[in-house]
Enzyme design. Sequence first.
Site, PDB file in Angstrom:
ATOM      1  N   ASP A  84     -65.003 116.009  89.554  1.00  0.00           N
ATOM      2  CA  ASP A  84     -65.827 114.886  89.076  1.00  0.00           C
ATOM      3  C   ASP A  84     -67.298 115.235  89.176  1.00  0.00           C
ATOM      4  O   ASP A  84     -68.100 114.807  88.338  1.00  0.00           O
ATOM      5  CB  ASP A  84     -65.490 113.629  89.887  1.00  0.00           C
ATOM      6  CG  ASP A  84     -64.044 113.227  89.684  1.00  0.00           C
ATOM      7  OD1 ASP A  84     -63.667 112.987  88.518  1.00  0.00           O
ATOM      8  OD2 ASP A  84     -63.282 113.206  90.660  1.00  0.00           O
ATOM      9  N   GLY A  97     -58.970 111.170  89.509  1.00  0.00           N
ATOM     10  CA  GLY A  97     -57.592 111.020  89.013  1.00  0.00           C
ATOM     11  C   GLY A  97     -56.609 110.699  90.126  1.00  0.00           C
ATOM     12  O   GLY A  97     -55.392 110.755  89.907  1.00  0.00           O
ATOM     13  N   GLU A 103     -54.339 117.797  95.862  1.00  0.00           N
ATOM     14  CA  GLU A 103     -55.248 118.843  95.369  1.00  0.00           C
ATOM     15  C   GLU A 103     -55.813 119.626  96.551  1.00  0.00           C
ATOM     16  O   GLU A 103     -55.898 120.852  96.524  1.00  0.00           O
ATOM     17  CB  GLU A 103     -56.385 118.203  94.565  1.00  0.00           C
ATOM     18  CG  GLU A 103     -55.916 117.637  93.235  1.00  0.00           C
ATOM     19  CD  GLU A 103     -56.962 116.845  92.483  1.00  0.00           C
ATOM     20  OE1 GLU A 103     -56.786 116.651  91.281  1.00  0.00           O
ATOM     21  OE2 GLU A 103     -57.954 116.417  93.093  1.00  0.00           O
TER      22      GLU A 103
HETATM   23  C1  5RP Z   1     -58.151 114.296  89.951  1.00  0.00           C
HETATM   24  C2  5RP Z   1     -59.406 115.086  89.994  1.00  0.00           C
HETATM   25  C3  5RP Z   1     -59.907 115.625  88.708  1.00  0.00           C
HETATM   26  O1  5RP Z   1     -60.043 116.991  88.818  1.00  0.00           O
HETATM   27  C4  5RP Z   1     -61.230 115.006  88.396  1.00  0.00           C
HETATM   28  O2  5RP Z   1     -61.087 113.601  88.422  1.00  0.00           O
HETATM   29  C5  5RP Z   1     -61.764 115.454  87.048  1.00  0.00           C
HETATM   30  O3  5RP Z   1     -60.972 114.925  86.049  1.00  0.00           O
HETATM   31  P1  5RP Z   1     -61.232 115.229  84.513  1.00  0.00           P
HETATM   32  O4  5RP Z   1     -60.875 116.665  84.280  1.00  0.00           O
HETATM   33  O5  5RP Z   1     -60.306 114.284  83.790  1.00  0.00           O
HETATM   34  O6  5RP Z   1     -62.679 114.949  84.225  1.00  0.00           O
HETATM   35  O7  5RP Z   1     -59.992 115.313  91.013  1.00  0.00           O
HETATM   36  O8  5RP Z   1     -57.843 113.754  91.212  1.00  0.00           O
END
Ligand code: 5RP
Length: 225
Positions: A84, A97, A103
Amino acid sequence: MTQDELKQAVARAAIEYVVDGEIIGVGTGSTANFFIDELGKIKSRIKGAVASSEATATRLRGHGIEVFDLNDVESISVYVDGADEINATGAMIKGGGAALTREKIVASVSGKFVCIADGSKLVETLGQFPLPVEVVPMAANAVSRKLVALGGQPRLRTKPGSTDAFVTDNGGYILDVAGLAITDAVALESEINQIVGVIAVGLFARRGADVCLLGTGDGVKKLTF
Ligand code: 5RP
């Protein structure tokens, strides 16, 4: 170039890091989804993948890629995931997400963390994006008070279009903490980790990225940390 085109470009570039014959760690989110689609095209070169969420596991299987339980895997050479926010030292905010805990677990056993992101994710100071913190549901309010004491404004994440709490793959709740200008990401990560009831904090500073492939209008830029 659209944001999706930038995400697709970095996803394609990340294939260079895939080690033939091995199991790869795969993150979650829209950028990771583009990577999974690229991985599908070269699936015969890999043994399989460890997924950081149920959504990622489903997408991997949809491409015919075998998904391994992390308990059956000792170590992983490469983990590929989005972010993010990422700063100039490779520290990241993740968890938009809601997959931050898994992760973090998969990243922790991986030799190299390859972050793939569009250029908008590179920031000088982390914290503009509300920091996700996964908590045990019964501790949500207790943890919220501690986060307020740290200067944050936590908000319980809800299901889209509902006032019900969003529930993660692990059965946890997510507090999205606004108002933190994070100058010492390593220290804040440790401090939030120590709050009883916290499952994981979406600050990836102690184990940040090793490489970031950043999608820009001038092509994919590679940052190493
Ligand atoms: C999910 C995450 C994602 O990597 C993060 O939210 C980025 O998402 P996107 O690729 O849709 O911008 O940490 O937990």
